[in-house]
Design an enzyme around this catalytic site. Sequence first.
Site, PDB file in Angstrom:
ATOM      1  N   HIS A 255       0.856  -1.185   0.000  1.00 42.77           N
ATOM      2  CA  HIS A 255       0.000   0.000   0.000  1.00 42.77           C
ATOM      3  C   HIS A 255       0.894   1.238   0.000  1.00 42.77           C
ATOM      4  O   HIS A 255       1.748   1.405   0.876  1.00 42.77           O
ATOM      5  CB  HIS A 255      -0.888  -0.042   1.241  1.00 42.77           C
ATOM      6  CG  HIS A 255      -1.884   1.067   1.353  1.00 42.77           C
ATOM      7  ND1 HIS A 255      -3.134   1.013   0.770  1.00 42.77           N
ATOM      8  CD2 HIS A 255      -1.817   2.255   1.987  1.00 42.77           C
ATOM      9  CE1 HIS A 255      -3.806   2.128   1.051  1.00 42.77           C
ATOM     10  NE2 HIS A 255      -3.025   2.904   1.788  1.00 42.77           N
TER      11      HIS A 255
ATOM     12  N   ASP B 281       1.017   5.337  -0.021  1.00 40.22           N
ATOM     13  CA  ASP B 281       0.237   6.542   0.291  1.00 40.22           C
ATOM     14  C   ASP B 281       0.844   7.770  -0.368  1.00 40.22           C
ATOM     15  O   ASP B 281       1.958   8.178  -0.042  1.00 40.22           O
ATOM     16  CB  ASP B 281       0.185   6.742   1.808  1.00 40.22           C
ATOM     17  CG  ASP B 281      -0.651   5.678   2.482  1.00 40.22           C
ATOM     18  OD1 ASP B 281      -1.844   5.588   2.166  1.00 40.22           O
ATOM     19  OD2 ASP B 281      -0.100   4.931   3.319  1.00 40.22           O
TER      20      ASP B 281
ATOM     21  N   MET C 299       0.412  11.737  -0.859  1.00 40.18           N
ATOM     22  CA  MET C 299      -0.265  12.892  -0.234  1.00 40.18           C
ATOM     23  C   MET C 299       0.325  14.180  -0.805  1.00 40.18           C
ATOM     24  O   MET C 299       1.512  14.236  -1.118  1.00 40.18           O
ATOM     25  CB  MET C 299      -0.056  12.865   1.281  1.00 40.18           C
ATOM     26  CG  MET C 299      -0.449  11.547   1.935  1.00 40.18           C
ATOM     27  SD  MET C 299      -0.336  11.667   3.719  1.00 40.18           S
ATOM     28  CE  MET C 299      -0.564   9.948   4.184  1.00 40.18           C
TER      29      MET C 299
ATOM     30  N   MET D 229     -12.044   4.529   5.145  1.00 42.04           N
ATOM     31  CA  MET D 229     -10.988   5.027   6.031  1.00 42.04           C
ATOM     32  C   MET D 229     -11.431   4.838   7.487  1.00 42.04           C
ATOM     33  O   MET D 229     -12.520   5.264   7.860  1.00 42.04           O
ATOM     34  CB  MET D 229     -10.720   6.518   5.791  1.00 42.04           C
ATOM     35  CG  MET D 229     -10.084   6.867   4.452  1.00 42.04           C
ATOM     36  SD  MET D 229      -8.472   6.110   4.116  1.00 42.04           S
ATOM     37  CE  MET D 229      -7.487   6.609   5.535  1.00 42.04           C
TER      38      MET D 229
END
Length: 221
Positions: free
Chosen positions: A31, A33, A35, A135
């Site tokens: 995974h 992420d 941002m 989430m």
Amino acid sequence: MSISIAPSILSADFCNLERDLDAIHAADLVHIDVMDHHFVPNLTIGEPVVKRICEVSKLPTDVHLMIDDPDRWAPQFAQNGADSVTFHMGATHAPVRLARQLHDMGTKACFAVRPAEPVEPIFDILSEFDMILIMTVEPGFGGQKFLDNQLGKVRRLRDEITRQGLNTRVEVDGGVSPKTAPLVAAAGADVLVAGSAVYGAPDITEAITSIREAAEKAYRD
Ligand code: DX5
Ligand code: ZN
């Protein structure tokens, strides 16, 4: 359907990424992420780094975009080799068009819902997605406390997927550990993201195995 464990490299050592990618060989997905300092108050990595991770990773890549305007940027991550691209309900303008564009590029499309966003508005477009991400913390940071008030949402989503006869996967992200894994799995989640509970553990393989075992015991189909 079986449980998949997706360690989040947000909690890895960014100076030793290849080592930390190899360290999660017992998992099913990696995974990643992304941002942008706008959609969330944190800034991580962009296209060039994600591209190299996709080239080097032995596991399929699950790219979680926490960025504004994914309609514009998500296709580049597909182009760069992501197996699955997740974009947020609160950021996208045309989720169906974007999901179809990703599919045309051979990439899975996943739609993400933040804690204050209801899941019901996407019930009519569920079949457009391979996976829905609920989430279980406010997006932006690793190591936050699991929000158990999201479990009802996971349950309602799983019920609707069953009702429509789809095989959409349900992913949860935030505060997942061997302790909370049974809760999300019992509610119907089958893809579990875990950052600090994996990379913060003394034995990474053991941490992945215990999250998997705890979830498998509790999973409801
Ligand atoms: C948070 C990220 C997560 C984060 C989870 O916004 O989307 O993927 O890495 O970290 P933990 O598992 O530590 O809550
Ligand atoms: Zn994430």
